[in-house]
Design an enzyme around this catalytic site. Structure first.
Site, mmCIF file in Angstrom:
data_model
loop_
_atom_site.group_PDB
_atom_site.id
_atom_site.type_symbol
_atom_site.label_atom_id
_atom_site.label_comp_id
_atom_site.label_asym_id
_atom_site.label_seq_id
_atom_site.Cartn_x
_atom_site.Cartn_y
_atom_site.Cartn_z
ATOM 1 N N VAL A 49 1.035 -1.023 0.059
ATOM 2 C CA VAL A 49 -0.040 -0.025 0.003
ATOM 3 C C VAL A 49 0.650 1.325 -0.203
ATOM 4 O O VAL A 49 0.709 2.298 -0.452
ATOM 5 C CB VAL A 49 -1.183 -0.207 1.115
ATOM 6 N N CYS A 50 1.775 1.444 0.927
ATOM 7 C CA CYS A 50 3.217 2.076 0.775
ATOM 8 C C CYS A 50 3.008 2.785 -0.215
ATOM 9 O O CYS A 50 3.297 4.107 -0.613
ATOM 10 C CB CYS A 50 3.954 1.895 2.057
ATOM 11 N N PRO A 51 4.101 2.353 -1.286
ATOM 12 C CA PRO A 51 4.300 3.171 -2.639
ATOM 13 C C PRO A 51 3.383 4.062 -3.668
ATOM 14 O O PRO A 51 3.775 5.093 -3.633
ATOM 15 C CB PRO A 51 5.026 1.669 -3.271
ATOM 16 N N GLU A 53 0.537 5.430 -1.920
ATOM 17 C CA GLU A 53 0.195 6.037 -1.491
ATOM 18 C C GLU A 53 2.116 7.823 -1.341
ATOM 19 O O GLU A 53 1.072 8.468 -2.814
ATOM 20 C CB GLU A 53 0.506 6.467 -0.037
ATOM 21 N N ILE A 54 2.754 7.252 -1.674
ATOM 22 C CA ILE A 54 4.187 7.784 -2.028
ATOM 23 C C ILE A 54 3.873 8.338 -2.584
ATOM 24 O O ILE A 54 4.106 9.497 -3.748
ATOM 25 C CB ILE A 54 5.220 7.163 -1.219
#
Length: 200
Positions: A49-51, A53-54
């Site tokens: 999920v993190c990438p 968002e970033i």
């Protein structure tokens, strides 16, 4: 004992190493005084999920700078991990070049200060904070690990914060968007707003 983080109070200051334009730089919260700041925490590099968002915040970075706002991302990874992730192509699970700093919180002190550290896992929850030009925390939200945040909602709230700070006699109602009617928090004057939204 960790101090309680409160909206309306000064945001906890920090100094840390970050990746900025693929180089190591020291970043201080106080550096952003005079601008708005979106400060968001994410669990780990090289995850799932993190990438999303970033990359989303990076791709829309110009919308934040147009609002005199900077964006900073933070995780408990090292600056070397951040750099390796940036240097990995997006199609391979990397994030490529991004338009704002990624801060290393390897000692987890910043995550603790912002009350987002998940102690059992040793990583940060998905906290997002909007800090105003005076360094005052205006907005705070924390997601669990499994679902991401909304750039659209972050921009909406940021615009609302900016509006009420430049129009201190007004407040923004539910789902307020830039250009929508606001209201004056007075029993009589608020009727002007309620009359426009009343059911026929």
């Amino acid at each position: 004992m960790t101090e309680v983080l409160r909206v309306g109070q000064p945001a906890p200051d920090f100094t840390a190493t970050a990746i900025v334009d693929q180089s190591f730089q020291t970043v201080k919260l106080s550096t952003y005084r005079g601008k708005y700041l979106v400060l968001f925490f994410y669990p780990l590099d090289f995850t799932f999920v993190c990438p999303t968002e970033i990359i989303a915040f990076s791709d829309r970075h110009s919308e934040f700078t147009a609002l005199d706002t900077e964006v900073v991302g933070i995780s408990v990874d090292s600056e070397f991990s951040h750099l390796a992730w940036i240097q990995t192509e997006r199609k391979m699970g990397g994030i490529g070049n991004i338009n704002y700093p990624l801060v290393s919180d390897l000692k987890k002190e910043i995550s603790q200060a912002y009350n987002v550290l998940e102690p059992d896992a040793g990583i940060a929850l998905r906290g997002l904070f909007i800090i105003d030009r005076e360094g005052i925390l205006q907005y705070a939200t924390v997601n669990n690990l499994s679902f991401g945040r909304s750039v659209d909602e972050t921009l909406r709230v940021l615009k609302a914060i900016r509006h009420v700070q430049s129009h201190p006699n007004e407040v923004c109602p539910v789902d307020w968007q830039e250009g929508d009617k606001t209201m004056i928090p007075d029993p009589e004057k608020a009727k002007t707003y309620f009359e426009t939204v009343a059911e026929p």
